[in-house]
Scaffold this active site. Structure first.
Site, mmCIF file in Angstrom:
data_model
loop_
_atom_site.group_PDB
_atom_site.id
_atom_site.type_symbol
_atom_site.label_atom_id
_atom_site.label_comp_id
_atom_site.label_asym_id
_atom_site.label_seq_id
_atom_site.Cartn_x
_atom_site.Cartn_y
_atom_site.Cartn_z
ATOM 1 N N ARG A 93 -44.764 28.148 -10.029
ATOM 2 C CA ARG A 93 -43.588 27.095 -9.375
ATOM 3 C C ARG A 93 -42.790 26.381 -10.160
ATOM 4 N NH1 ARG A 93 -44.257 22.930 -3.919
ATOM 5 N NH2 ARG A 93 -42.215 22.044 -4.370
ATOM 6 N N ASN A 147 -44.055 30.948 2.126
ATOM 7 C CA ASN A 147 -42.729 30.770 1.620
ATOM 8 C C ASN A 147 -42.550 31.835 0.463
ATOM 9 O OD1 ASN A 147 -41.197 28.849 3.063
ATOM 10 N ND2 ASN A 147 -42.488 27.271 2.062
ATOM 11 N N CYS A 169 -41.673 28.611 10.201
ATOM 12 C CA CYS A 169 -41.447 27.753 9.314
ATOM 13 C C CYS A 169 -41.980 26.308 9.829
ATOM 14 C CB CYS A 169 -40.141 27.519 8.450
ATOM 15 S SG CYS A 169 -39.988 26.359 7.292
ATOM 16 N N ASP A 170 -42.489 25.534 8.941
ATOM 17 C CA ASP A 170 -42.848 24.055 9.559
ATOM 18 C C ASP A 170 -41.549 22.882 9.373
ATOM 19 O OD1 ASP A 170 -43.071 23.778 6.885
ATOM 20 O OD2 ASP A 170 -44.968 22.685 6.660
ATOM 21 N N HIS A 200 -34.576 27.650 6.108
ATOM 22 C CA HIS A 200 -34.122 26.678 5.330
ATOM 23 C C HIS A 200 -32.714 26.646 5.228
ATOM 24 C CE1 HIS A 200 -38.395 26.181 3.168
ATOM 25 N NE2 HIS A 200 -38.308 25.808 4.228
ATOM 26 N N TYR A 265 -32.623 21.575 3.641
ATOM 27 C CA TYR A 265 -32.572 22.166 2.676
ATOM 28 C C TYR A 265 -31.110 22.585 2.164
ATOM 29 C CZ TYR A 265 -37.711 22.844 2.333
ATOM 30 O OH TYR A 265 -38.880 22.886 2.072
ATOM 31 N N ARG A 285 -40.670 18.757 -8.878
ATOM 32 C CA ARG A 285 -41.567 18.576 -7.749
ATOM 33 C C ARG A 285 -42.857 19.012 -7.821
ATOM 34 N NH1 ARG A 285 -43.590 16.024 -3.641
ATOM 35 N NH2 ARG A 285 -44.385 17.360 -1.872
#
Length: 442
Positions: A93, A147, A169-170, A200, A265, A285
């Site tokens: 990531r 994701n 998706c949350d 998103h 998003y 992040r």
């Protein structure tokens, strides 16, 4: 009353302890006989699993608990697969975020080139888990919240169209809780929403309370002034500084089309210059998470293991993720509850690609879901969605075909990327970084 067997795919995740506690908090409506963890990283999973094993022995000793890296053991005799995997973990990531930023492009987990890179890693992992489920427990349901959900959903549509998988998706759930709070409601479940988009990448077009009162004017007033920042204290998730800035930036995203309420998003697509300007290419992040949540959760797990007890352990139920139990209950008990799911459009949005995987309200029961038609959507949203769905489809085609050309096209087409040359430079760096995870592109 039937008791269910659940496997959590991604047993070494920092979110797994919260999921376990959330399941225990809901045993009255979703009784469980067995919880299993599955992960392909035995060392990482063992730390989380040993701590959860101690917690379960102290709080729910009647539940059988196992953890394993063996697919047959994990996926045999299960009713539900809860999948939240991260292929490549946070190390990858970090590269997803930092490589695009090196070229002045948005570096984000699920949006832009980083999201496409993550998608190329996730497709194989999710399909593998789906294969295990269908081989060892063919009647089970997979509730997938891995994701990037849009790309994963498109891949399962293409490669496993008849599988019993629900992609969810949350983020919309978190935002609906914030909107309910703005209106003085106890829960998002007191609202009925109309929503359309891609994962998103979507908009609320109507929101009513149980009595049919239009809540949009009140919510718009808050969002126009402060984005979603008026209601950020209700959950422990999404409270880091970067998230607070994201919730505030919704104010500017909303101003582009004040007839709807946007997903957070969309800032990455509508204000990419702002995002890059406010990003630190050396500390993204991913670094925040590794220095924060990662250390916190694994520190708590190790403390439980050392002490041999979960008392005062710092574990908390992931109340925010109660939608997973809601979804499982809807299937198990045919509750006919409404959820925002990522599903094949097939006319639900009448003026949009019928093969697109869209995020819309659906009614869920024991036989799956029924889509709630959203009608035609405005030109602005339609134009943005057509561009983004093409990006997602090209990415999945690149994975299936091993096509460098299609991956280059996908990155070039992303609204976050300024030119085909920049797209190619980013792609070449991503290929090198992902050589152990992506299919070979030629």
């Amino acid at each position: 009353m039937k008791k269910f067997s659940v496997v959590i795919a991604g047993g070494g995740s920092t979110f797994t302890p919260g999921i376990v506690l959330m399941l225990l908090d809901n045993l009255d409506r979703f009784p469980i006989r067995s919880i299993k963890f599955y992960d392909n990283d035995a060392k990482r999973q063992k730390i989380v699993a040993k701590a959860c094993e101690i917690y379960l022995k102290e709080h729910a000793p009647e539940i059988e608990f196992t953890y394993t890296t063996d697919p047959q053991r994990a996926f045999s005799d299960v009713d539900f697969v809860l999948a939240h995997i991260r292929v490549g973990k946070y190390a990858m990531r970090e590269l997803d975020e930092k490589i695009p930023l090196k070229y002045g492009v948005v570096g984000q987990e699920t949006c832009g080139p980083g999201g496409l890179a993550y998608g190329m890693r996730s497709i194989g992992g999710v399909i593998e888990i789906l294969n295990y489920m269908e081989e060892y427990s063919p009647n089970a349901w997979m509730l997938n919240y891995s994701n990037p959900a849009a790309i994963v959903a498109e891949a399962t549509r293409r490669l496993r169209p008849d599988s019993k998988i629900l992609n969810i998706c949350d983020m919309p759930i978190d935002l609906e809780e914030k909107m309910a709070d703005m209106c003085g409601l106890k829960s998002r479940k007191e609202m009925q929403v109309s929503y359309y988009g891609l994962n998103h990448f979507g908009w609320w077009s109507e929101i009513y309370d149980k009595d049919g009162k239009d809540l949009m004017p009140e919510i718009k007033e808050h969002v126009a002034a402060n984005g979603f920042a008026d209601a950020i204290a209700k959950t422990d998730q999404h409270v880091d500084q970067s998230w607070l800035e994201t919730f505030q930036k919704v104010r500017d995203v909303y101003a582009v089309d004040p007839t709807t309420i946007p997903n957070t998003y969309l800032k990455y697509y509508l204000f990419p210059d702002y995002v890059v300007e406010h990003s630190n290419p050396e500390y993204t992040r991913a670094n925040e998470v590794m220095d924060g949540r990662e250390k916190q959760v694994f520190g708590a797990c190790k403390e439980i293991i050392e002490k041999g007890t979960s008392k005062e352990c710092g574990f908390e139920p992931d109340v925010h993720a109660s939608y997973i139990v809601d979804l499982a209950c809807a299937i198990a008990k045919n509750t006919q509850e409404r959820f925002l799911l990522i599903v094949p459009n097939e006319g639900a949005i009448e003026n949009f690609d019928p093969s697109a995987m869209v995020e819309i309200p659906c009614v869920v029961g024991s036989n799956g879901y029924e889509k709630i038609v959203q009608g035609a959507i405005p030109r602005f949203q339609k134009g943005l969605m057509e561009q983004q769905v093409a990006v997602e489809k090209l990415t999945v085609e690149a994975w299936i075909e091993g096509s460098y050309q299609k991956m280059w096209q996908a990155i070039t087409l992303s609204k976050t990327v300024s030119s085909a040359k920049v797209a190619k430079d980013i792609l070449d760096d991503l290929i090198e970084a992902n050589k152990d995870y992506w299919p070979k592109l030629s």
